[in-house]
Design an enzyme around this catalytic site. Sequence first.
Site, PDB file in Angstrom:
ATOM      1  N   GLU A  74     -14.513  -0.464   4.482  1.00 26.80           N
ATOM      2  CA  GLU A  74     -14.172  -1.649   4.993  1.00 26.80           C
ATOM      3  C   GLU A  74     -15.316  -2.638   4.985  1.00 26.80           C
ATOM      4  O   GLU A  74     -16.104  -2.322   5.268  1.00 26.80           O
ATOM      5  CB  GLU A  74     -13.659  -1.124   6.133  1.00 26.80           C
ATOM      6  N   LYS A  97      -6.233  -7.273   7.611  1.00 26.51           N
ATOM      7  CA  LYS A  97      -6.516  -5.834   8.809  1.00 26.51           C
ATOM      8  C   LYS A  97      -5.781  -6.706  10.106  1.00 26.51           C
ATOM      9  O   LYS A  97      -5.314  -7.697  10.626  1.00 26.51           O
ATOM     10  CB  LYS A  97      -7.557  -6.008   9.115  1.00 26.51           C
ATOM     11  N   CYS A 121      -8.670   0.581   7.506  1.00 24.28           N
ATOM     12  CA  CYS A 121      -9.141   1.289   8.937  1.00 24.28           C
ATOM     13  C   CYS A 121      -8.252   1.831  10.206  1.00 24.28           C
ATOM     14  O   CYS A 121      -7.056   2.341   9.111  1.00 24.28           O
ATOM     15  CB  CYS A 121     -10.264   0.607   9.554  1.00 24.28           C
ATOM     16  N   LYS A 150     -13.894  14.610  14.726  1.00 25.29           N
ATOM     17  CA  LYS A 150     -12.901  13.537  14.272  1.00 25.29           C
ATOM     18  C   LYS A 150     -12.798  12.958  12.430  1.00 25.29           C
ATOM     19  O   LYS A 150     -11.987  12.650  12.242  1.00 25.29           O
ATOM     20  CB  LYS A 150     -14.279  11.426  13.901  1.00 25.29           C
ATOM     21  N   LEU A 161     -44.731  16.189  21.086  1.00 29.34           N
ATOM     22  CA  LEU A 161     -44.052  17.132  22.152  1.00 29.34           C
ATOM     23  C   LEU A 161     -45.041  17.956  22.928  1.00 29.34           C
ATOM     24  O   LEU A 161     -46.208  18.028  23.557  1.00 29.34           O
ATOM     25  CB  LEU A 161     -44.448  18.022  21.255  1.00 29.34           C
ATOM     26  N   GLU A 165     -29.953  14.114  30.745  1.00 30.69           N
ATOM     27  CA  GLU A 165     -30.962  13.570  32.155  1.00 30.69           C
ATOM     28  C   GLU A 165     -30.936  11.801  31.925  1.00 30.69           C
ATOM     29  O   GLU A 165     -30.644  11.969  32.483  1.00 30.69           O
ATOM     30  CB  GLU A 165     -32.155  13.699  30.901  1.00 30.69           C
TER      31      GLU A 165
END
Lengths: 551, 551
Positions: A51, A117, A153, A185, A293, A404
């Site tokens: 698409e 579409k 789609c 999915k 880190l 978080e």
Amino acid sequence: MSLQSPHTSIRFALAQLDFLVGDIPGNTALMMAQAVHARDELKADAIIFPELSLTGYPPEDLLLRPSLERRVQAAVEQLKTIQGITLVFGLPEQRENGLHNAAWVIRDGQCLARYAKHQLPNHEVFDELRYFVAGTGATVFELHGMRIGLTICEDIWHSGPARAAKEAGAELLININASPFHVGKAAERLGVVGERACELDLPILYCNVVGGQDELVFDGGSFALQASGEVAMQAPLFSAGLHVVDVDVATRHISSSTQARLPDRHESIYQALVLALRDYVTKSGFKGVLLGLSGGIDSALTLAIACDALGASRVRAVMMPYHYTADISRNDAAEQATRLGVHYSSLPIVAMVEAFTNTLSETFAGLGADKTEENLQARSRGVLLMAISNKLGYLVLPTGNKSEMSVGYATLYGDMAGGFAVLKDVPKVEVFELCRWRNAQARAAGEADIVPQRVIDRPPSAELAPDQKDEDSLPPYPALDEILRRYIECDESAHDIIAAGFDAEQVNHVLRLVDISEHKRRQSAVGPRISRRGFGKDRRYPIVNGWKIGD
Amino acid sequence: MSLQSPHTSIRFALAQLDFLVGDIPGNTALMMAQAVHARDELKADAIIFPELSLTGYPPEDLLLRPSLERRVQAAVEQLKTIQGITLVFGLPEQRENGLHNAAWVIRDGQCLARYAKHQLPNHEVFDELRYFVAGTGATVFELHGMRIGLTICEDIWHSGPARAAKEAGAELLININASPFHVGKAAERLGVVGERACELDLPILYCNVVGGQDELVFDGGSFALQASGEVAMQAPLFSAGLHVVDVDVATRHISSSTQARLPDRHESIYQALVLALRDYVTKSGFKGVLLGLSGGIDSALTLAIACDALGASRVRAVMMPYHYTADISRNDAAEQATRLGVHYSSLPIVAMVEAFTNTLSETFAGLGADKTEENLQARSRGVLLMAISNKLGYLVLPTGNKSEMSVGYATLYGDMAGGFAVLKDVPKVEVFELCRWRNAQARAAGEADIVPQRVIDRPPSAELAPDQKDEDSLPPYPALDEILRRYIECDESAHDIIAAGFDAEQVNHVLRLVDISEHKRRQSAVGPRISRRGFGKDRRYPIVNGWKIGD
């Protein structure tokens, strides 16, 4: 040669490719090269692109630019120069009644068919009604004696468009897609499209985009289904390539040697994050990436993903210790960096924090310590990383996770500083799982753990205050993540979640934190969406918001 | 009493109110109090509330929450307890075929009429097709012998819905709105609605929301038009209130004593910014606001707006000098703060910048100075302001303007740090104009200049390097702003803009800067939209973007 002789079967190449949004000339060149390859090397009769292959997906407001139509027309003219193979591709097509999300079929300079579409998604991450007008009517074209229908789609998730193609005489359906990933999915698609194949007795070729585009990850996973719904070809997830199927003209039976395994949950998430990061960095032209880190698990996982995405030579890790940084944190950070072979340095933040604190002492006179002092640490780190980024051209990766992000346990301009938040949609419990999964992969390959085991085993702490633990002020992560999933992904209310057995005080506290943190999320870096609802285009909440949690 | 006697005229109160998005109980209480006031004090027969008055506008994904319907129903039940006045109001209404953007008419506990919006905008800042299904058919109800049609906002910008109401017998049209401001919008509305009145020979009552909601500013400016299109009532812009009109039942002539003046360009922008800031701060519950006052014109204007919005007692200004800060900047900043009576302090950033520079010296060894060092200054300031914000509960206001936002001349986490960017959609040239306009207001009132004249007269500089001037690296602001307006608001291409007479090299440079700064804008604070296209919901560009400027 196949073009002259009568066909007993038709060979299709499904071009599961990674396009650059907006780069119509570049995408066109890629398509042309792949079409020639499919014709000459794979002996394909037709090549199917996904698409909106010309523009990449989603082009967003680039679709409003006046030169779009001219650029698309120029690209189509180029594609028309390809001889000896049929091209099926996606493009935005301006018609009298507006712009359409279209598919064209061209061969030897002729346009054989056009389709627009029908079903334009305008929910979740999609905004197609902002740009497109819906098409009507079926499109069926003939190729080597077979009548082929076209859909795009979202069309296949509804019964109408495929049925219309069948009723117009289609013996085979081609569905071109730009279908983004979330966990599970690929199986969902097989279920829905399989049902459609069965219900209409129609074999279906499903070709999807692959690649990362801002927050969206397109996982590819193109496939072909027999009219029975049985899988005849399954392309791999998360990698680009052409995948060939042969369709028998008489029986419509599909054969293919491509039978990829669908990865499980952890593998699919990990690969999605790797692809998303690699594409963001590569398509944006950064030299590499840079992260703080800490010795904690979020930055450890982010580092592992960065190395898998870009190679250790393009990754830098910086430990930025303060008084509350445990020796064990310094050691674990250094050990992981050494193991992975990334550039590693240590830049203490004491001098900056002191300078800020001294400068503010008069302003803050008489006021006690609170989150302000913790944020000063986080922000001193953010400024250091951004300075290195500015000087060296490396992209900073914030390392916060979805848990978080949800409750706002992150410092704006501090640990939230950076351009691509790899774990933004990954809940903390999943962070642990992904570390374990990645280590298991390493062990299976006879290598050392990628994330030191001690990093996985220690109780999480932001180390912004003495002896701080995340779970001091939050429910344990398994409970927290489930509360958050119910609230954010399933729209359950506080009432619903409490009724499901969670502690009322904790639920109300957590949901309140989610609501008041919207302003932080709005200024956060984009990050790859892996769930049914991430903190991006698919969750559009007001910042100023008087909605009360409760029912 | 008017309810029993035959009506020769009907009195409507147009309730131009400021709602809190999501706070259905609070908005309902406000509506009930105003209805009682309209009935008892204003002797109104009917009160008209704006579009989606129950939820505020735009409620965004709050519309997806399962308890929405229950909450709306509870609110409607409360409104039904109001006796002796007809209420026309907006609400999201769940029907069998989906959610509608609806208007209801209730009186004495009875629902007299229901209407569902036909034209659902899904362009610019609007996403209504994400939530709503379009209504069909006209709604006309009778009140005191007059047949009244209903339409909602976007409906009136098309000819269909009002015509349908007229054909269904409407003698008067009520159009309820949540129509956001941009420069010149009030006149546009009068033009469009006036044309509709004329073309249908239909008097129209237009009731709009007032107030700020995140990036949107609703300017109110409700009005009533005679069937001739002539303005019969004009409510003021930017302030809440009830405005009464009397409609003669026989002649349909409208009379009213409310005839507000429409403000000119500068006044309307200034007032929009004041209202937007006041509502953001008040509705979010901040104690006050805080900004870095540099001695430059952007922070000077932001300070003036903040004082007008909240009063000087809720505003703090911080000068954060470095080596490149001119004495004149310090003096002008201090002078303005003193004049306005805001809390003012000076916090030099030398110690922090040195701490960062020393810490990074090894990492940066052998590399020359570049933007990194400038960003360190900006980010040290950002951290200071955020620390004060954290400690005192004041909202930080970034002071950048639209020209800077466009070309990326702003530092992420530095001068971009903060929660509400007041000048985000105000181009630099307009910043100058607004300062001059505000000073003229002060002078007319016999007061001193709000922005010291020298701040307006000095060439703009970021003061991040010795003798730096903004225009060293950019076209002069008048040219820059015009290039930007053409590119961003009008979608003109580089080719178009050059053809209009601008320097090709400058145009290409500026447009390139706009394109590569998308990642910064995506992490910027929200700020009030005053143009036809701001950097918010109305400009949705990909960050990873291969579109080439040119044609």
